[in-house]
Write a protein that holds these residues in place. Structure first.
Motif, short mmCIF file in Angstrom:
data_model
loop_
_atom_site.label_atom_id
_atom_site.label_comp_id
_atom_site.label_asym_id
_atom_site.label_seq_id
_atom_site.Cartn_x
_atom_site.Cartn_y
_atom_site.Cartn_z
N ARG A 118 0.83 -1.21 0.00
CA ARG A 118 0.00 0.00 0.00
C ARG A 118 0.86 1.25 0.00
O ARG A 118 0.54 2.24 -0.66
N ALA A 160 -4.08 8.70 -7.73
CA ALA A 160 -5.35 8.08 -7.32
C ALA A 160 -5.64 6.79 -8.08
O ALA A 160 -6.02 5.78 -7.47
N PRO A 161 -5.48 6.75 -9.42
CA PRO A 161 -5.73 5.48 -10.12
C PRO A 161 -4.79 4.36 -9.67
O PRO A 161 -5.21 3.21 -9.55
N ARG A 220 -6.02 3.04 -6.31
CA ARG A 220 -7.24 2.24 -6.46
C ARG A 220 -6.93 0.88 -7.09
O ARG A 220 -7.50 -0.14 -6.71
N ARG A 221 -6.03 0.89 -8.06
CA ARG A 221 -5.79 -0.34 -8.83
C ARG A 221 -4.87 -1.32 -8.12
O ARG A 221 -5.06 -2.53 -8.20
N SER A 258 -3.36 -1.00 -4.68
CA SER A 258 -3.11 -1.00 -3.23
C SER A 258 -3.55 -2.29 -2.56
O SER A 258 -3.02 -2.67 -1.52
#
Length: 408
Positions: free
Chosen positions: A96, A369-370, A373-374, A376
């Motif tokens: 993460r 951000a992508p 989201r993808r 982590s």
């Protein structure tokens, strides 16, 4: 032996208090701290204003970048501890955190290379590789830590913190409140002791352009760049979070905590250079982090919780990663050597800020951000089996707060 008293055992740690789902005040404060770093780079390191105004601004913000770095290191330890998920293994933690920092780092690394090539600047193999793999803060050579996208040196420290975090947290979770306070006192003393030791125990050639000309880069590196030393601030943030979670720290109001932080900034600007750039700022900033978290938990008034400020806080890591390039090359191409009026300098400074914000928004929206989201969380290996399995128990309501993994 019969009749002898049973050996005493330390009481178990107090159970954690319920955690707030979000700590928006800390998110909002991140952008204000990022502005401190921006102010340092535009008024002291590279001056957009000359003359008396430039001198005044330079003196005012000469320590702003160092103070901002310490804030982010303390905040990083606090938020990672606050949002830690029960029984989460080290690989998941590392995944993460790496997904959080490396996409932005790689994009700005490439941007820095392009800008350096356009400016005909010299590349070194050691500097390029050390920066790419985020190990530059470990190398005590003046041309290495600030190469390429210079501000990414702090990611080198953060990467070390992240690697250590899964091993540090269980230790702190087993400590009683009294031992946590004792450890905090020891670490606070170390923030003062390390610069003192470095001033007489670390050698090197003095740098005439630093402070009074008596300090070497090796001395500065040992208190400012060296990851194990900077980890003191990170662990202080972890301890602060544990004390709040276990209810072992009294309530701190935001106004007094802010006054302590401002007073600490003034004090740090008045002490010898090594003390000002080292982690002593953690002593004055940790109460502010605690107070902001307590305000969010109790839902009391906080000026850092506004929608705009929180949104800017969400962009603050991306802002940090792009602002140094905007400032450095904007100054090189539009400010340096020009006889600018105060109005023209102010306009260029505002343009640099707006450009950095626009690029930060793009970096956050299209990269950071992508990627989070993808990547982590690992995807299920067998979707059909996952769908057939009973739902897992819900995790504690802790929002995936992001931290500005950056500094000056």
């Amino acid at each position: 032996m019969p009749g002898s008293p049973a050996p005493s055992t330390p009481p178990p740690p107090a159970p954690d208090l319920p955690r707030a789902a979000r700590l928006p005040s800390l998110t909002g404060m991140r952008f204000l701290a990022a502005l401190l770093v921006f102010a340092f780079h535009t008024t002291f390191q590279t001056r957009f204003f000359e003359g008396g105004l430039g001198d005044t601004l330079g003196d005012t913000f000469a320590n702003a970048g160092f103070y901002g770095v310490t804030f982010f290191f303390v905040l990083s330890g606090f938020v990672l501890t606050w949002s830690a998920r029960p029984a989460e293994g080290a690989p998941r933690v590392w995944r993460r955190r790496l997904v959080k920092i490396f996409p932005n780092h790689l994009v700005t690394f490439v941007a820095a290379a392009a800008l350096m090539a356009a400016a005909s600047e010299v590349f070194t193999t050691k500097g390029v590789l050390a920066n790419l793999f985020l190990v530059q803060a470990w190398i005590p050579e003046i041309q290495v830590p600030n190469t390429m996208n210079a501000v990414s040196w702090s990611l080198s420290c953060e990467l070390f913190f992240y690697l250590a975090f899964p091993f540090l947290l269980p230790v702190l979770e087993r400590l009683t409140a009294r031992r946590l306070w004792t450890l905090a006192g020891v670490l606070a003393a170390l923030t003062v002791l390390v610069p003192a030791v470095s001033s007489w125990a670390v050698a090197g050639t003095p740098l005439p352009f630093i402070a009074d000309g008596s300090l070497s880069f090796e001395q500065i590196w040992s208190v400012y760049f060296f990851p194990p030393v900077r980890a003191i601030e990170f662990v202080l943030g972890m301890i602060a979070a544990r004390l709040v979670l276990t209810g072992a720290i009294p309530r701190i109001a935001l106004l007094p905590a802010a006054a302590i932080a401002v007073g600490g900034y003034v004090l740090n600007a008045s002490v010898p250079y090594l003390y000002g750039v080292a982690g002593t700022g953690a002593l004055w900033l940790a109460p502010l982090v605690v107070a902001a978290a307590q305000a969010d938990v109790r839902q009391t008034a906080s000026p850092f919780r506004g929608r705009v400020l929180v949104r800017l806080g969400e962009l603050s890591f991306a802002f940090y990663m792009v602002h140094g390039l905007v400032v450095t090359y904007g100054h090189k191409w539009f400010v340096a050597g020009e006889d600018l009026s105060g109005a023209a300098a102010a306009a260029l400074l505002l343009a640099a800020l707006l450009a950095a914000l626009a690029l930060a928004h793009a970096l956050f929206t299209w990269v950071e951000a992508p990627a989070v989201r993808r990547f982590s969380a690992p995807r299920a290996k067998n979707p059909a089996a996952s769908e057939a399995a009973p739902p897992a128990a819900p995790a504690p309501a802790v929002a995936p707060l992001t931290v500005l993994e950056a500094g000056e």
